[in-house]
Enzyme design. Structure first.
Site, PDB file in Angstrom:
ATOM      1  N   HIS A  67      67.298   7.838  -7.557  1.00 31.68           N
ATOM      2  CA  HIS A  67      66.080   7.237  -7.849  1.00 31.68           C
ATOM      3  C   HIS A  67      65.563   7.265  -6.811  1.00 31.68           C
ATOM      4  O   HIS A  67      65.687   8.007  -6.277  1.00 31.68           O
ATOM      5  CB  HIS A  67      66.568   5.526  -7.011  1.00 31.68           C
ATOM      6  CG  HIS A  67      67.355   4.034  -7.675  1.00 31.68           C
ATOM      7  ND1 HIS A  67      67.934   3.509  -7.318  1.00 31.68           N
ATOM      8  CD2 HIS A  67      68.320   4.848  -9.370  1.00 31.68           C
ATOM      9  CE1 HIS A  67      68.675   2.673  -8.558  1.00 31.68           C
ATOM     10  NE2 HIS A  67      69.041   3.185  -9.136  1.00 31.68           N
ATOM     11  N   GLU A  69      64.049   6.882  -4.588  1.00 30.66           N
ATOM     12  CA  GLU A  69      63.519   6.745  -2.915  1.00 30.66           C
ATOM     13  C   GLU A  69      64.643   8.274  -2.133  1.00 30.66           C
ATOM     14  O   GLU A  69      64.564   8.538  -1.282  1.00 30.66           O
ATOM     15  CB  GLU A  69      64.190   5.259  -2.769  1.00 30.66           C
ATOM     16  CG  GLU A  69      62.644   4.543  -2.987  1.00 30.66           C
ATOM     17  CD  GLU A  69      62.615   3.983  -4.878  1.00 30.66           C
ATOM     18  OE1 GLU A  69      61.987   2.598  -4.442  1.00 30.66           O
ATOM     19  OE2 GLU A  69      63.474   4.031  -4.921  1.00 30.66           O
ATOM     20  N   CYS A  97      65.959  -0.419  -3.611  1.00 29.37           N
ATOM     21  CA  CYS A  97      67.326  -1.094  -3.956  1.00 29.37           C
ATOM     22  C   CYS A  97      68.028  -1.215  -2.904  1.00 29.37           C
ATOM     23  O   CYS A  97      68.243  -0.426  -1.906  1.00 29.37           O
ATOM     24  CB  CYS A  97      67.893  -0.131  -5.388  1.00 29.37           C
ATOM     25  SG  CYS A  97      68.780   0.697  -5.486  1.00 29.37           S
ATOM     26  N   CYS A 100      69.341   2.654  -2.514  1.00 29.39           N
ATOM     27  CA  CYS A 100      68.031   3.535  -1.571  1.00 29.39           C
ATOM     28  C   CYS A 100      67.690   2.936  -0.047  1.00 29.39           C
ATOM     29  O   CYS A 100      67.889   4.345   0.679  1.00 29.39           O
ATOM     30  CB  CYS A 100      67.141   3.508  -2.435  1.00 29.39           C
ATOM     31  SG  CYS A 100      67.194   4.400  -4.270  1.00 29.39           S
TER      32      CYS A 100
END
Length: 169
Positions: A67, A69, A97, A100
């Site tokens: 992801h 992040e 999320c 992250c």
């Protein structure tokens, strides 16, 4: 134990909003490159970009753990000390999320500014198999840690959701 807080949005600077919009623009670039429309930027206390990343979690070339992040936080952690990271802000097109949020915490980043909430993202993605969104706000992850992470968001959601319109069909 220090915990996450909701600091008033009025404490955000023009630089904060500019970097948040830059993260949204990077999310658009991710989408144009055939990736999920997410992106993140890590900036130091002077607003200088230290690291950035688009999403690269789509198989077959991608890695589901990549992801934006997490990738941006990991890049920043490879070049800055934990003390310097504590003064950094992670700007992201969508709320981190739980995975992250954990990466942000473990990298020692001290502040998060996000645009699109996890809840609003769910209304855009529905039950799409490539984005099984958690119903777990990042603040709930951060509050269980041993240090404070300031969180600002959701902000400018209408701007951020444009990257997702029509993508999750």
């Amino acid at each position: 134990m220090k915990t996450t807080t909701d600091t008033p949005v009025s404490t955000l600077s023009e630089t904060d909003l500019s970097l948040l919009r830059a993260a949204i623009e990077l999310a658009d670039v991710s989408r144009k490159n055939g990736r999920h429309p997410f992106a993140a930027i890590v900036a130091n206390e002077r607003g200088e970009i230290v690291a950035s990343a688009g999403n690269n979690s789509m198989p077959p070339e991608g890695d589901p753990t990549q992801h934006a992040e997490l990738a941006a936080a990991a890049k920043a952690a490879r070049i800055l000390s934990p003390e310097a990271l504590a003064k950094c802000t992670l700007y992201t097109s969508a709320e981190p999320c739980c995975m992250c949020a954990g990466a942000i915490y473990w990298c020692n980043i001290g502040r998060v500014v996000y645009a699109l909430s996890e809840h609003r993202l769910l209304t855009l993605t529905g039950d799409h198999p490539e984005n099984p969104t958690f119903s777990l706000p990042c603040r709930e992850v951060f509050v269980r840690g041993q240090r404070r992470i300031d969180v600002f968001g959701p902000l400018i959601e209408e701007e951020a959701e444009r990257s997702h319109i029509g993508f999750w069909k």
